[in-house]
Design an enzyme around this catalytic site. Sequence first.
Site, mmCIF file in Angstrom:
data_model
loop_
_atom_site.group_PDB
_atom_site.id
_atom_site.type_symbol
_atom_site.label_atom_id
_atom_site.label_comp_id
_atom_site.label_asym_id
_atom_site.label_seq_id
_atom_site.Cartn_x
_atom_site.Cartn_y
_atom_site.Cartn_z
ATOM 1 N N CYS A 358 0.800 -1.229 0.000
ATOM 2 C CA CYS A 358 0.000 0.000 0.000
ATOM 3 C C CYS A 358 0.837 1.287 0.000
ATOM 4 O O CYS A 358 0.604 2.158 -0.841
ATOM 5 C CB CYS A 358 -0.973 0.032 1.157
ATOM 6 S SG CYS A 358 -1.428 -1.561 1.810
ATOM 7 N N ARG A 387 7.206 -11.234 5.030
ATOM 8 C CA ARG A 387 6.650 -11.128 6.377
ATOM 9 C C ARG A 387 7.301 -12.194 7.230
ATOM 10 O O ARG A 387 7.335 -13.358 6.840
ATOM 11 C CB ARG A 387 5.137 -11.346 6.361
ATOM 12 C CG ARG A 387 4.414 -10.273 5.570
ATOM 13 C CD ARG A 387 2.928 -10.525 5.558
ATOM 14 N NE ARG A 387 2.277 -9.541 4.696
ATOM 15 C CZ ARG A 387 0.985 -9.539 4.409
ATOM 16 N NH1 ARG A 387 0.206 -10.458 4.932
ATOM 17 N NH2 ARG A 387 0.474 -8.621 3.616
ATOM 18 N N GLN A 405 1.599 -11.174 -3.543
ATOM 19 C CA GLN A 405 0.208 -10.862 -3.251
ATOM 20 C C GLN A 405 -0.421 -10.255 -4.501
ATOM 21 O O GLN A 405 0.157 -9.362 -5.109
ATOM 22 C CB GLN A 405 0.194 -9.855 -2.105
ATOM 23 C CG GLN A 405 -1.147 -9.690 -1.447
ATOM 24 C CD GLN A 405 -1.078 -8.689 -0.309
ATOM 25 O OE1 GLN A 405 -0.385 -7.675 -0.400
ATOM 26 N NE2 GLN A 405 -1.796 -8.965 0.753
ATOM 27 N N ASP A 407 -2.399 -7.930 -5.287
ATOM 28 C CA ASP A 407 -2.945 -6.777 -4.606
ATOM 29 C C ASP A 407 -3.564 -5.807 -5.599
ATOM 30 O O ASP A 407 -3.212 -5.818 -6.775
ATOM 31 C CB ASP A 407 -1.769 -6.075 -3.917
ATOM 32 C CG ASP A 407 -2.170 -5.401 -2.632
ATOM 33 O OD1 ASP A 407 -3.381 -5.283 -2.380
ATOM 34 O OD2 ASP A 407 -1.272 -5.003 -1.889
ATOM 35 N N HIS A 409 -5.201 -1.527 -5.336
ATOM 36 C CA HIS A 409 -5.776 -0.419 -4.584
ATOM 37 C C HIS A 409 -6.653 0.376 -5.525
ATOM 38 O O HIS A 409 -6.251 0.668 -6.648
ATOM 39 C CB HIS A 409 -4.673 0.431 -3.960
ATOM 40 C CG HIS A 409 -3.902 -0.331 -2.924
ATOM 41 N ND1 HIS A 409 -2.659 -0.864 -3.167
ATOM 42 C CD2 HIS A 409 -4.247 -0.715 -1.667
ATOM 43 C CE1 HIS A 409 -2.257 -1.522 -2.084
ATOM 44 N NE2 HIS A 409 -3.200 -1.463 -1.168
ATOM 45 N N LYS A 507 -14.540 -4.625 6.315
ATOM 46 C CA LYS A 507 -14.016 -5.454 5.233
ATOM 47 C C LYS A 507 -14.927 -6.633 4.928
ATOM 48 O O LYS A 507 -15.742 -7.033 5.761
ATOM 49 C CB LYS A 507 -12.621 -5.961 5.584
ATOM 50 C CG LYS A 507 -12.600 -6.816 6.837
ATOM 51 C CD LYS A 507 -11.222 -7.429 7.073
ATOM 52 C CE LYS A 507 -11.267 -8.325 8.295
ATOM 53 N NZ LYS A 507 -10.134 -9.204 8.429
ATOM 54 N N HIS A 553 -8.540 -1.520 -0.446
ATOM 55 C CA HIS A 553 -7.484 -2.520 -0.639
ATOM 56 C C HIS A 553 -8.208 -3.794 -1.035
ATOM 57 O O HIS A 553 -9.209 -4.143 -0.415
ATOM 58 C CB HIS A 553 -6.743 -2.864 0.653
ATOM 59 C CG HIS A 553 -6.198 -1.703 1.400
ATOM 60 N ND1 HIS A 553 -4.864 -1.414 1.433
ATOM 61 C CD2 HIS A 553 -6.800 -0.764 2.161
ATOM 62 C CE1 HIS A 553 -4.663 -0.357 2.197
ATOM 63 N NE2 HIS A 553 -5.832 0.062 2.650
HETATM 64 ZN ZN LIG Z 1 -3.224 -2.297 0.648
#
Ligand SMILES: [Zn+2]
Length: 689
Positions: A358, A387, A405, A407, A409, A507, A553
């Site tokens: 992000c 991580r 990921q 991902d 946005h 979420k 997200h």
């Molecule tokens: Zn994010």
Amino acid sequence: MSLQVTLPDGSCLQLPDGATVGDAAATIGPGLAKAAIAGRVTPAGDGDGALVDLSHPLDDGDAISIVTLKGDDPDALEIMRHTASHVMAQAVTRLFPGAKYAIGPAIENGFYYDFELPEQLTDADLPRIEQEMARIVKEREPIARADLSRHEALTLFGPHEGEAGIDQPYKVELIEDLQTAAEAEGGSVDTVSVYRQGEFADLCRGPHLPTTGKLGKGTFKLTSLAGAYWRGDEHNQMLTRIYGTAFPTKEELKAHLEALELARQRDHRRLGRDLDLFSFHEEGPGFPFFHARGMRVWNAVIDYWRAEHVRAGYEQISTPQILRRELWERSGHWENYKDNMYFTEIDEQPFAVKPMNCPGGLLIYKSRRRSYRELPLRLAELGQVHRHEMSGVLHGLFRVRYFTQDDAHIYCTPEQLEDEVRGVLHFMLHMYAAFGFEDVRIELSTRPDKSIGSDEMWERAEGVLTRVLDHETVPASGGERDDHGNEVRVPLAYQLNPGDGAFYGPKIDFHIRDVMGRSWQCGTIQVDFAMPERLDISYTGPDNEEHRPVMIHRALLGSIERFLGILLEHYGGNLPTWLAPEQVRILPIADRHAEYAHEVRGMFAGAAEEAGLPLWVSVDDRGESLGKRIREGQVHKVPYLLVVGDREAEERAVAVRHRGDDEGSTPAADVVERIVDEVRERRLPSPAD
Ligand SMILES: [Zn+2]
Ligand SMILES: [Zn+2]
């Protein structure tokens, strides 16, 4: 003197003073007395019911219910499994004098106990421990609770030199920790509860089955051994963890063990090795290495993923692996997530390896002025994140320290939020279905106690998510049609988890169910109020003023590595043809058929090029016997093995073996067309085969 308690149906029960939960069950009926294993008791005027032993004395005004192993009470199962862990610990201390027991909880589908043992165990020791457990069950020892003073408990678990010391240092440490924690709150631990059965004693909150006999015959099984650090800390002593499972009936245990065996055969770590897809090395614990064949599968997933994202109006970006620590402080990750992050230095300045994408993505958003005309702006990133995970929890591709990921946005105006969330929801369900996951469980999580943002923002965002989910319909599960032949649609089912949202916004989480009935959380849609504030992003509105965009997200497959592991296990390695690392292997029966085999391979190459599809076709013309080559093709789970001999060469045909089925001789041109179509249409095989 007598007391009165309330039963779940609202009726009252009169009992003599000093009556226990077990007495209450016996008063209701002999059947219940036999089935009872524990109770649930809510004292008068107190909202919180608690699980208690059958020996628990009742008070006047208690509301009670009797816990039995009949039906699907998860509390009952937990009590049974936790008792099994105590029985196992007792068996281990009998067989291995000097064994120290640490902790032994019930877990999903079973239980474990961690031991420090005088010798190294192997799987061959497990049946011996099971036998001793069966003996303890036969002894029908009562399992009795005693509330001891802290001093008494420390003496009990302390070294032998004392009178009663049974020398269990891990228990001593746990009691001392309880005291330290209590002192930190200004209190003290006066009593602790201890459970005894025969010569065995354990520090435990309980409750437990009333006797070891209640565990039953043939209802438990020890399943595996593992190493585990005391308290999960690699600086501590390595202990031996013994896993087991227990079910109320023999039949349920048997069904579970069969499912476990199926899972073992489908274990993606084993398939990864057999299919030559990926490996792990000591030089990079928790970091997967993808082999050439693994990358073929990876690329098939990602090619499709990328094409679908273009269609859904996303752009793709890429942000760096390592960024200044100061950025992570601004984004809040330093504060909330630093224990899971890796750090480094560049030019004597502190930097961090990104655990999430992000903040980097936001820097791209901020790289120039944004107009409302650009919104909604959907920026996807196959972000490689690191991580930190404890070494003990690493598990193949399922738990790694580095993953990709998928991902994205989405930056939008508050008015656009609803359409964007709906769009992501549809995208999500569409993608899961494409990979063969139709059974998707959805959870909506709302504002937690600790949260940022105004009431109005939360109300608005929760309202949007709820509205989207409430208005969504999906085809009925049985594929029913109405009188006019139209598809019957039913409301989308979802579960509400009040208070489970992220601190920055509500979420929706998506869990896919695999063929073995296991559920995997993959996708998430999170509305975020915090990050746009913290990193101060804006867009210029039609009024020429700066406004704060809303940020979503979303991850869809979640971790690509983990998703590949799920796919492998779901299909038992028999991946859909469009995802298979090798779609076709051609096996000439004798040397003289090799030329024709290569000719067929050329036909596939031509057709694949024309269709613009990657197709992996090989010829196995090694001098090995045909039987051996067929077996190897089956181990590699190549969907199509094509055998060619004299007859096939003459008739321009191939003998088709499709996922173990012998389909006989077919014109080569037809088979080429069939396989190209199957890949182009991304057809899915049945995962149960
Ligand atoms: Zn994010
Ligand atoms: Zn216990």
